[in-house]
Design an enzyme around this catalytic site. Structure first.
Site, PDB file in Angstrom:
ATOM      1  N   HIS A 181       0.965  -1.312  -0.017  1.00 41.53           N
ATOM      2  CA  HIS A 181      -0.087  -0.005   0.130  1.00 41.53           C
ATOM      3  C   HIS A 181       0.859   1.404  -0.010  1.00 41.53           C
ATOM      4  O   HIS A 181       0.197   2.313  -0.323  1.00 41.53           O
ATOM      5  CB  HIS A 181      -0.882   0.097   1.153  1.00 41.53           C
ATOM      6  CG  HIS A 181      -0.329   0.242   2.562  1.00 41.53           C
ATOM      7  ND1 HIS A 181      -0.316  -0.618   3.598  1.00 41.53           N
ATOM      8  CD2 HIS A 181       0.036   1.325   2.955  1.00 41.53           C
ATOM      9  CE1 HIS A 181       0.238  -0.166   4.538  1.00 41.53           C
ATOM     10  NE2 HIS A 181       0.434   0.975   4.438  1.00 41.53           N
ATOM     11  N   ASP A 225      -0.127  -7.844   1.566  1.00 43.32           N
ATOM     12  CA  ASP A 225       0.181  -6.350   1.403  1.00 43.32           C
ATOM     13  C   ASP A 225       1.747  -6.059   1.450  1.00 43.32           C
ATOM     14  O   ASP A 225       2.382  -5.461   2.302  1.00 43.32           O
ATOM     15  CB  ASP A 225      -0.326  -5.737   2.764  1.00 43.32           C
ATOM     16  CG  ASP A 225      -0.265  -4.141   2.585  1.00 43.32           C
ATOM     17  OD1 ASP A 225      -0.116  -3.622   1.314  1.00 43.32           O
ATOM     18  OD2 ASP A 225      -0.233  -3.574   3.776  1.00 43.32           O
ATOM     19  N   SER A 230       5.037   2.544   7.911  1.00 46.91           N
ATOM     20  CA  SER A 230       4.657   1.419   7.464  1.00 46.91           C
ATOM     21  C   SER A 230       5.821   0.916   6.317  1.00 46.91           C
ATOM     22  O   SER A 230       6.379   1.844   5.394  1.00 46.91           O
ATOM     23  CB  SER A 230       3.415   2.100   6.431  1.00 46.91           C
ATOM     24  OG  SER A 230       2.629   0.612   5.805  1.00 46.91           O
ATOM     25  N   VAL A 242      -9.784 -25.989   2.407  1.00 57.48           N
ATOM     26  CA  VAL A 242     -10.615 -25.906   3.379  1.00 57.48           C
ATOM     27  C   VAL A 242     -11.190 -24.492   3.697  1.00 57.48           C
ATOM     28  O   VAL A 242     -10.208 -23.548   3.482  1.00 57.48           O
ATOM     29  CB  VAL A 242     -10.056 -26.736   4.501  1.00 57.48           C
ATOM     30  CG1 VAL A 242      -9.849 -28.105   4.462  1.00 57.48           C
ATOM     31  CG2 VAL A 242      -8.926 -26.056   5.250  1.00 57.48           C
ATOM     32  N   ILE A 282     -12.000 -22.471   7.003  1.00 63.17           N
ATOM     33  CA  ILE A 282     -11.768 -22.591   8.317  1.00 63.17           C
ATOM     34  C   ILE A 282     -12.676 -21.468   9.400  1.00 63.17           C
ATOM     35  O   ILE A 282     -12.627 -20.369   8.890  1.00 63.17           O
ATOM     36  CB  ILE A 282     -10.261 -22.670   8.769  1.00 63.17           C
ATOM     37  CG1 ILE A 282      -9.633 -21.279   7.964  1.00 63.17           C
ATOM     38  CG2 ILE A 282      -9.590 -23.935   8.048  1.00 63.17           C
ATOM     39  CD1 ILE A 282      -8.130 -21.123   8.265  1.00 63.17           C
TER      40      ILE A 282
END
Length: 504
Positions: A141, A171, A250, A307, A309
């Site tokens: 991002h 990300d 970030s 699967v 979950i």
């Protein structure tokens, strides 16, 4: 007076003098002399109680005591990490209205710095040099849709970076600058990170160059549903810390006290966009595999179990008759993928991957994300009270498999559902026309959690953490998997769309 009587009186007086003197000596000793005390034991004491016998401390207890009493030294880790953490400037020619409106609606996501004053948009974040020849790990991002990415090193040199690849599901992004013999950080093993240990966050918050903050690991395996709106196959198993981070951190480094990279700082929990006590980092085990894939293939090649979950908790264990409160509950098995071929069934609880313990659904995602299609992994499950082991060959998700999954949804004819004090029901046909929606679930009664989050009776839920809600089964799965933080979207009346984000 006779001589005999006089002698008797004199003798008696002399006797009184002697008695008085003796009594005075006794009284003086009692009140004025320092007393001497004697200890008379009532029984023989064990030799271990003797003040002359002291137990020899064990080596472990001595080490633990020295660790507790020692003041942690952050200098070595700071000196190693700061030169390897870079400042990233992303330039955008045009505003991305859809992306930004979504971005700022989530308080977790407001984590990189933007200048709103200039005609073009500038985003400021951080990155970590992971090789001496200029490869940089950062968040997707920070550089997503950027027209130009600049990297400023610790020594103030500036480079134009090339985007090698990105991965929305985690990300993460891999950049490259032209350089050699650059300072860089070695990857550490985030599996070894323990709750309570000291860590440092290194980055460039609010354009303040090369800032180091310290804290402890406050939790592991956190699922905050930050990435779910961007990717159906988002992987979240964050390291949570209380090291102070802000806009611009970030993509920066989370390091241990030896200076090893154990995470990529990605998000903060905040209502204002500024630090409020919690920050989250992508574990280095996930980041390293993503970087290797992006460098080798230009994309992330991820193997899937096949699967659906849910996190195991007391409510689910009671409803399904489970014999454990840990692990990942298998709510659905895709018949075309490896789990079904190996013999895993709906109702199993996955408790380990390759002997690595799994305590939650996010930890299962983290473990499986390390492997590629074609890899075989060992899965241990609880089926009832029995433990069973399976060897599962991971497969890729292809378009055909996605269509098969969508064409065979889980059959569920329930019309009502209750979760954490809130009651829900399916919309009627008339209500679908009234609200002008294709599907949704009506809030019959908002419990304390939802009410405090802002949701009231009469709200129609259309999305939970970016997932469309078409049935009660969809709502149940989404709420069960929402982790500690949830974003719910919907409407009260036609056109009155609302979004709420809150902690459960």
């Amino acid at each position: 007076m006779t001589r005999k009587l006089l002698g008797t009186l004199i003798g008696a007086g002399f006797l009184l003098v002697i008695i008085g003197s003796s009594l005075g000596v006794v009284l003086y000793k009692s009140f004025f002399e320092t007393p001497t005390y004697y200890y008379i034991p009532q029984e023989t004491l064990p030799t271990t109680f003797s003040k002359y016998t002291e137990p020899t401390p064990s080596t472990a207890s001595v080490q633990k005591e020295s660790q507790v009493s020692a003041i942690p030294d952050f200098i070595q880790a700071s000196d190693q990490a700061r030169p390897a953490v870079v400042h990233i400037k992303s330039r955008f020619e045009a505003r991305r209205s859809n992306r930004n409106s979504e971005f700022f609606s989530n308080p977790f996501r407001d984590f990189f710095d933007e200048d709103m004053e200039i005609p073009h948009e500038m985003a400021s974040g951080s990155g970590v040099l992971i090789s001496p020849d200029g490869y940089i790990a950062t968040n997707n991002h920070v550089i997503e849709e950027a027209d130009e990415v600049s990297v400023i090193l610790f020594d103030n040199r500036t480079f134009t970076a090339k985007v090698i690849g990105t991965d929305v599901s985690t990300d993460l992004a891999l950049l490259k600058i032209d350089g050699k013999d650059l300072p860089h950080l070695p990857f550490g093993d985030s599996d070894e990170v323990q709750v309570g240990q000291w860590v440092l966050a290194v980055g460039n918050p609010m354009d303040l160059k090369s800032t180091v903050t310290a804290g402890i690991v406050s939790a592991k395996g956190r699922n905050i549903n930050l990435l779910r709106a961007d990717s159906e196959y988002a992987i979240e198993s964050f390291i949570q810390t209380d090291a102070a981070v802000n806009k611009g951190n970030s993509g920066g480094a989370l390091v241990d006290l030896t200076g090893r990279l154990i995470g990529i700082n990605t998000a903060i929990a905040s209502r204002t966009g500024y630090y409020a006590g919690y920050s989250f980092a992508i574990p280095s085990t996930i980041a390293r595999k993503v970087m290797e894939d992006l460098l080798s293939f230009g994309e992330v090649r991820r193997g899937f179990l096949g699967v659906s979950i849910q996190a195991v908790n007391a409510e689910l264990a009671s409803a399904r008759g489970l014999h454990t409160l840990k692990g990942a509950y298998v709510s659905m098995v895709n018949p075309t993928l490896g789990a079904a071929e190996a013999g895993i069934q709906e109702g199993d609880v996955i408790i380990s991957v390759n002997d690595q313990e799994v305590n939650s659904s996010s930890e299962l995602q983290e473990q499986v994300s390390r492997y590629r299609p074609g890899d075989q992994i060992r899965i241990r499950v609880f089926r009832g009270k029995a433990e069973k082991n399976f060897n599962v060959r991971l497969k890729p998700i292809t378009g055909a498999i996605r269509q098969t999954t969508q064409a065979n949804p889980e059959i569920d004819d329930r019309e009502e559902y209750e979760f954490k004090g809130s009651q829900f029901r399916l919309l009627t046909g008339d209500e679908l026309e009234k609200f002008e929606v294709e599907s949704g679930v009506f809030v019959k009664q908002a419990g304390d959690k939802m009410s405090r989050g802002g949701i009231q009776e009469g709200f129609v839920i259309t999305e939970v953490d970016g997932r469309k809600i078409r049935s009660i089964a969809d709502l149940e799965r989404s709420l069960q998997n929402s982790g500690d933080f949830v974003t719910i979207k919907g409407l009260y009346n036609k056109g009155m769309i609302a979004s709420y984000s809150f902690s459960w």
